[in-house]
Write a protein that holds these residues in place. Structure first.
Motif, PDB file in Angstrom:
ATOM      1  N   HIS A  54       0.836  -1.201   0.000  1.00 53.18           N
ATOM      2  CA  HIS A  54       0.000   0.000   0.000  1.00 53.18           C
ATOM      3  C   HIS A  54       0.872   1.251   0.000  1.00 53.18           C
ATOM      4  CE1 HIS A  54       0.844   0.973   4.231  1.00 53.18           C
ATOM      5  NE2 HIS A  54       0.705  -0.318   4.497  1.00 53.18           N
ATOM      6  N   GLY A  55       0.240   2.391  -0.177  1.00 51.50           N
ATOM      7  CA  GLY A  55       0.935   3.674  -0.146  1.00 51.50           C
ATOM      8  C   GLY A  55       0.855   4.325   1.222  1.00 51.50           C
ATOM      9  N   SER A 130       2.817   4.327  -5.094  1.00 53.04           N
ATOM     10  CA  SER A 130       3.294   5.473  -4.320  1.00 53.04           C
ATOM     11  C   SER A 130       4.418   5.036  -3.370  1.00 53.04           C
ATOM     12  CB  SER A 130       2.125   6.125  -3.585  1.00 53.04           C
ATOM     13  OG  SER A 130       2.479   7.410  -3.109  1.00 53.04           O
ATOM     14  N   MET A 131       4.258   5.207  -2.060  1.00 49.95           N
ATOM     15  CA  MET A 131       5.273   4.706  -1.139  1.00 49.95           C
ATOM     16  C   MET A 131       5.502   3.215  -1.353  1.00 49.95           C
ATOM     17  SD  MET A 131       5.264   4.598   3.052  1.00 49.95           S
ATOM     18  CE  MET A 131       4.150   3.169   3.075  1.00 49.95           C
ATOM     19  N   SER A 152       6.059  -1.105  -9.876  1.00 52.92           N
ATOM     20  CA  SER A 152       5.713   0.146  -9.201  1.00 52.92           C
ATOM     21  C   SER A 152       4.693   0.919 -10.013  1.00 52.92           C
ATOM     22  CB  SER A 152       6.976   1.002  -9.023  1.00 52.92           C
ATOM     23  OG  SER A 152       6.639   2.338  -8.689  1.00 52.92           O
ATOM     24  N   GLY A 155       5.317   5.460  -8.343  1.00 50.70           N
ATOM     25  CA  GLY A 155       6.252   5.169  -7.278  1.00 50.70           C
ATOM     26  C   GLY A 155       7.155   6.330  -6.883  1.00 50.70           C
ATOM     27  N   HIS A 250      -2.600  10.621  -9.352  1.00 51.21           N
ATOM     28  CA  HIS A 250      -2.152   9.824  -8.217  1.00 51.21           C
ATOM     29  C   HIS A 250      -3.390   9.337  -7.470  1.00 51.21           C
ATOM     30  CE1 HIS A 250       1.548   8.908  -5.914  1.00 51.21           C
ATOM     31  NE2 HIS A 250       0.773   8.932  -4.830  1.00 51.21           N
ATOM     32  N   TRP A 255      -4.549   3.279 -10.389  1.00 50.50           N
ATOM     33  CA  TRP A 255      -3.943   2.071  -9.836  1.00 50.50           C
ATOM     34  C   TRP A 255      -4.808   0.842 -10.081  1.00 50.50           C
ATOM     35  CZ3 TRP A 255      -3.595   5.544  -5.005  1.00 50.50           C
ATOM     36  CH2 TRP A 255      -2.567   6.479  -5.185  1.00 50.50           C
TER      37      TRP A 255
END
Length: 269
Positions: A54-55, A130-131, A152, A155, A250, A255
């Motif tokens: 997860h982000g 993301s993260m 990613s 990312g 984002h 996603w």
């Protein structure tokens, strides 16, 4: 598709944790006969497995709440494992839980011994956004012996530049995640360190691995230019990189769309 919420006591985390695990099963519309059983239910030899990250501000339930990952995984016959990592960047924290150790040692061992997944590196993958996009490349490149592919989306891969340019109001506790590269003046010297995907890629290659990498980013994403930079650096290194971009920002719309492409890429030799 069987969705299992698993609670167990983790030594690496020092607490009880929750996992979400999807395991593909024959659906109600599929007759279970010797004639039409699909190899995607080959539990005896082990199913491919994706550790899905997860982000920031997310948890083990993010993908379940906001995407159709269960249906996509069911259609393709792949086990998906989701666990929480707080805002840790998937590191062993100086003051806190040991996320790197958990995701690369304890969790795979637990999953391989409890669920019908393959222990084969070629069927073991990591992906995230993301993260978690940074985390996927970080874990995959630091442990290329464990993960054969890393993907990613949106990312934060160029962690050195992002860390160097962090502002006073940055919500992340970078010092807790990357404490051993912190300068006396508060600067973060991430470039070339064990946290830098560029350096980790070079080490993986030197150790005899040829990591397979995927990255995707929306053209309206605030990390789009950063991702283009990563693309150029990796292409200059001659990396086995699959790159995708498209309309989007984002967000979960992007996603949820691109995780389908990632699943197909993971399952293609």
């Amino acid at each position: 598709m069987a969705l299992m919420e698993v609670h167990y006591s983790s030594f690496a985390m020092g607490t009880n944790i929750t996992l979400n695990v999807f395991v593909p099963t024959p659906g109600s519309s599929e007759a279970i006969t010797d004639m039409n059983q699909s190899r995607k239910y080959d539990y005896e030899h082990g199913l491919p497995v994706l550790y899905l990250l997860h982000g920031a501000y997310g948890d083990a339930f993010s993908w379940i709440r906001y995407s159709n990952i269960d249906r996509y995984a069911q259609d393709r016959g792949i086990v998906v494992v989701m666990a929480s990592a707080e805002n840790s960047f998937y590191q062993d924290l100086k003051y806190g839980r040991k996320y790197y150790t958990f995701f690369t040692e304890e969790l795979p061992t637990f999953i391989q011994n409890v669920f019908p997944v393959s222990k084969d590196r070629d069927k073991t993958f990591v992906a995230g956004f993301s993260m978690g996009g940074y985390g996927a490349w970080y874990l995959g490149l630091r442990r290329p012996d464990l993960f054969s592919k890393a993907a990613s989306m949106s990312g934060a891969i160029d962690i050195a530049a992002l860390g160097a340019n962090r502002g006073d109001n940055d919500p992340f506790c970078w010092e807790n995640s990357f404490y051993d590269v912190l300068g006396e003046d508060g600067s973060l010297n991430l470039a070339g360190s064990k946290y830098d995907p560029f350096a980790l890629y070079d080490k993986a290659v030197a150790d005899g691995y040829k990591p397979k990498l995927y990255m995707a980013c929306g053209k309206d994403d605030f990390l789009y230019q950063s991702n283009l930079h990563v693309k150029k650096v990796m292409e200059d290194k001659g990396a086995d990189l699959t790159y995708a971009e498209g309309e989007g920002a984002h967000d979960w719309e992007f996603w949820d769309r691109y995780i389908q492409d990632i699943l197909d890429w993971l399952l293609t030799n």
